[in-house]
Motif scaffolding. Structure first.
Motif, mmCIF file in Angstrom:
data_model
loop_
_atom_site.group_PDB
_atom_site.id
_atom_site.type_symbol
_atom_site.label_atom_id
_atom_site.label_comp_id
_atom_site.label_asym_id
_atom_site.label_seq_id
_atom_site.Cartn_x
_atom_site.Cartn_y
_atom_site.Cartn_z
ATOM 1 N N TYR A 1 43.830 36.350 44.850
ATOM 2 C CA TYR A 1 42.536 37.044 44.551
ATOM 3 C C TYR A 1 41.487 35.957 44.434
ATOM 4 C CZ TYR A 1 44.944 41.200 43.496
ATOM 5 O OH TYR A 1 45.968 42.152 43.596
ATOM 6 N N MET A 2 40.371 36.293 44.821
ATOM 7 C CA MET A 2 39.218 35.298 44.705
ATOM 8 C C MET A 2 37.803 36.067 44.554
ATOM 9 S SD MET A 2 37.793 33.035 48.077
ATOM 10 C CE MET A 2 39.175 31.898 47.801
ATOM 11 N N MET A 3 36.681 35.616 43.736
ATOM 12 C CA MET A 3 35.878 36.354 43.636
ATOM 13 C C MET A 3 35.023 36.473 44.778
ATOM 14 S SD MET A 3 34.665 35.267 39.711
ATOM 15 C CE MET A 3 32.827 36.455 39.996
ATOM 16 N N THR A 4 34.155 37.597 44.840
ATOM 17 C CA THR A 4 33.309 37.702 46.140
ATOM 18 C C THR A 4 32.320 36.644 46.399
ATOM 19 O OG1 THR A 4 31.827 39.159 45.128
ATOM 20 C CG2 THR A 4 33.774 40.212 46.495
ATOM 21 N N SER A 5 31.794 35.790 45.139
ATOM 22 C CA SER A 5 30.748 34.922 45.417
ATOM 23 C C SER A 5 31.435 33.552 45.911
ATOM 24 C CB SER A 5 30.421 34.439 44.022
ATOM 25 O OG SER A 5 31.467 34.127 43.172
ATOM 26 N N GLU A 6 32.634 33.560 46.119
ATOM 27 C CA GLU A 6 33.397 32.465 46.836
ATOM 28 C C GLU A 6 33.748 32.527 48.111
ATOM 29 O OE1 GLU A 6 33.972 29.499 45.125
ATOM 30 O OE2 GLU A 6 32.641 30.288 43.460
ATOM 31 N N ILE A 7 33.488 33.808 48.736
ATOM 32 C CA ILE A 7 34.183 34.104 50.012
ATOM 33 C C ILE A 7 33.235 33.417 51.172
ATOM 34 C CG2 ILE A 7 34.254 36.067 51.819
ATOM 35 C CD1 ILE A 7 36.321 36.013 49.376
ATOM 36 N N LYS A 8 32.208 33.085 51.303
ATOM 37 C CA LYS A 8 31.529 32.548 52.243
ATOM 38 C C LYS A 8 31.932 31.192 52.582
ATOM 39 C CE LYS A 8 29.102 35.899 54.040
ATOM 40 N NZ LYS A 8 29.854 36.348 54.974
ATOM 41 N N TYR A 9 32.125 30.641 51.362
ATOM 42 C CA TYR A 9 32.595 28.948 51.423
ATOM 43 C C TYR A 9 34.182 28.880 52.216
ATOM 44 C CZ TYR A 9 34.308 24.235 50.057
ATOM 45 O OH TYR A 9 34.730 23.279 49.943
ATOM 46 N N TRP A 10 34.986 29.888 51.653
ATOM 47 C CA TRP A 10 36.284 29.913 52.129
ATOM 48 C C TRP A 10 36.771 30.571 53.285
ATOM 49 C CZ3 TRP A 10 39.444 26.194 49.644
ATOM 50 C CH2 TRP A 10 39.171 26.085 48.495
ATOM 51 N N GLU A 11 35.906 31.506 53.576
ATOM 52 C CA GLU A 11 36.420 32.806 54.815
ATOM 53 C C GLU A 11 36.363 32.052 56.170
ATOM 54 O OE1 GLU A 11 34.710 37.176 56.056
ATOM 55 O OE2 GLU A 11 33.257 35.677 55.637
ATOM 56 N N GLY A 12 37.462 32.625 56.897
ATOM 57 C CA GLY A 12 37.913 31.968 58.122
ATOM 58 C C GLY A 12 38.628 30.696 58.093
ATOM 59 N N SER A 13 38.733 30.112 57.129
ATOM 60 C CA SER A 13 39.539 28.869 57.115
ATOM 61 C C SER A 13 40.911 29.007 56.435
ATOM 62 C CB SER A 13 38.884 27.840 56.004
ATOM 63 O OG SER A 13 37.539 27.547 56.405
ATOM 64 N N GLY B 1 38.841 42.983 38.916
ATOM 65 C CA GLY B 1 37.735 43.684 39.053
ATOM 66 C C GLY B 1 37.234 43.924 40.307
ATOM 67 N N PRO B 2 35.856 44.623 40.360
ATOM 68 C CA PRO B 2 35.268 45.104 41.482
ATOM 69 C C PRO B 2 34.689 43.942 42.363
ATOM 70 C CG PRO B 2 33.852 45.812 39.655
ATOM 71 C CD PRO B 2 35.318 45.229 39.157
ATOM 72 N N ARG B 3 34.543 42.750 41.903
ATOM 73 C CA ARG B 3 34.310 41.629 42.303
ATOM 74 C C ARG B 3 35.194 40.682 42.963
ATOM 75 N NH1 ARG B 3 29.723 38.999 38.476
ATOM 76 N NH2 ARG B 3 30.591 37.366 39.592
ATOM 77 N N ASP B 4 36.514 41.019 43.054
ATOM 78 C CA ASP B 4 37.529 40.368 43.369
ATOM 79 C C ASP B 4 37.929 40.731 44.845
ATOM 80 O OD1 ASP B 4 37.871 38.528 41.278
ATOM 81 O OD2 ASP B 4 38.615 40.303 39.915
ATOM 82 N N VAL B 5 38.450 39.706 45.576
ATOM 83 C CA VAL B 5 38.827 40.304 46.558
ATOM 84 C C VAL B 5 40.413 39.736 46.939
ATOM 85 C CG1 VAL B 5 38.720 39.513 49.300
ATOM 86 C CG2 VAL B 5 36.465 39.997 47.807
ATOM 87 N N LEU B 6 41.313 40.428 47.354
ATOM 88 C CA LEU B 6 42.655 40.029 47.817
ATOM 89 C C LEU B 6 42.507 39.274 49.080
ATOM 90 C CD1 LEU B 6 45.637 39.928 47.409
ATOM 91 C CD2 LEU B 6 45.587 42.045 48.685
ATOM 92 N N THR C 1 40.828 39.590 55.380
ATOM 93 C CA THR C 1 41.975 39.824 56.629
ATOM 94 C C THR C 1 41.697 38.525 57.778
ATOM 95 O OG1 THR C 1 40.569 41.237 57.976
ATOM 96 C CG2 THR C 1 42.101 42.276 56.614
ATOM 97 N N SER C 2 40.487 37.836 57.550
ATOM 98 C CA SER C 2 40.290 36.698 58.418
ATOM 99 C C SER C 2 40.784 35.414 58.165
ATOM 100 C CB SER C 2 38.998 36.532 58.884
ATOM 101 O OG SER C 2 37.859 36.299 57.679
ATOM 102 N N THR C 3 41.563 35.391 56.970
ATOM 103 C CA THR C 3 41.652 34.124 56.391
ATOM 104 C C THR C 3 43.598 34.043 56.322
ATOM 105 O OG1 THR C 3 39.787 33.908 54.965
ATOM 106 C CG2 THR C 3 41.572 32.713 54.250
#
Length: 144
Positions: A73-85, A58-63, A11-13
């Protein structure tokens, strides 16, 4: 047909698209029906576009957001790079990665981010037209 799994929502993106990306999504929707987008690859610059039922979530995907009716969607492993931007989906000429629906048109979707996350971004065309951020003042950084 792929099984749909409910994905976590980020939700922060803010997710937006250029006019070219919105126009292409409209044309692809008219041709193929409901679509889904998935950010692919390490620090996912590639965006794969598939018919909604063909994208395996899958369970590692984030809307991370929607472009109109099209979920992204994006994989959870990518979230820290993209989150908040603020994220911007755009289109470039040339064949893209994999088997995305826009490939036969000689273009591909990409994902970029705007670093200044304190300001919501609603018009990607205006952001891109503004150009790069002001360059750093002389002597304010080192190359170490």
């Amino acid at each position: 047909m792929a099984t749909m799994v409910t994905a976590t929502t980020l939700t922060s993106t803010v997710v937006t698209a250029t006019r070219a990306a919105r126009d292409l999504l409209g044309a692809l929707t008219a041709e193929h029906g409901a679509l889904s987008l998935h950010v692919s690859g390490r620090y996912g610059v590639s965006v794969i576009c598939l018919e909604r039922g063909e994208l395996a979530i899958g369970p590692r995907d984030v809307l991370i957001g929607h472009l109109g009716d099209v979920p992204l969607y994006m994989m959870t492993s990518e979230i820290k790079y993209w989150e908040g931007s603020p994220l911007i989906v755009d289109v470039l000429r040339g064949i893209g990665h994999g088997f995305s629906l826009e490939g036969p048109r000689g273009v591909h979707f990409i994902l970029t981010k705007r670093v200044a996350a304190e300001r919501p971004v609603w018009d990607a065309d205006a952001v891109l037209a503004a150009g790069p951020p002001p360059s750093m003042q002389s002597g304010s950084h080192t190359d170490d």
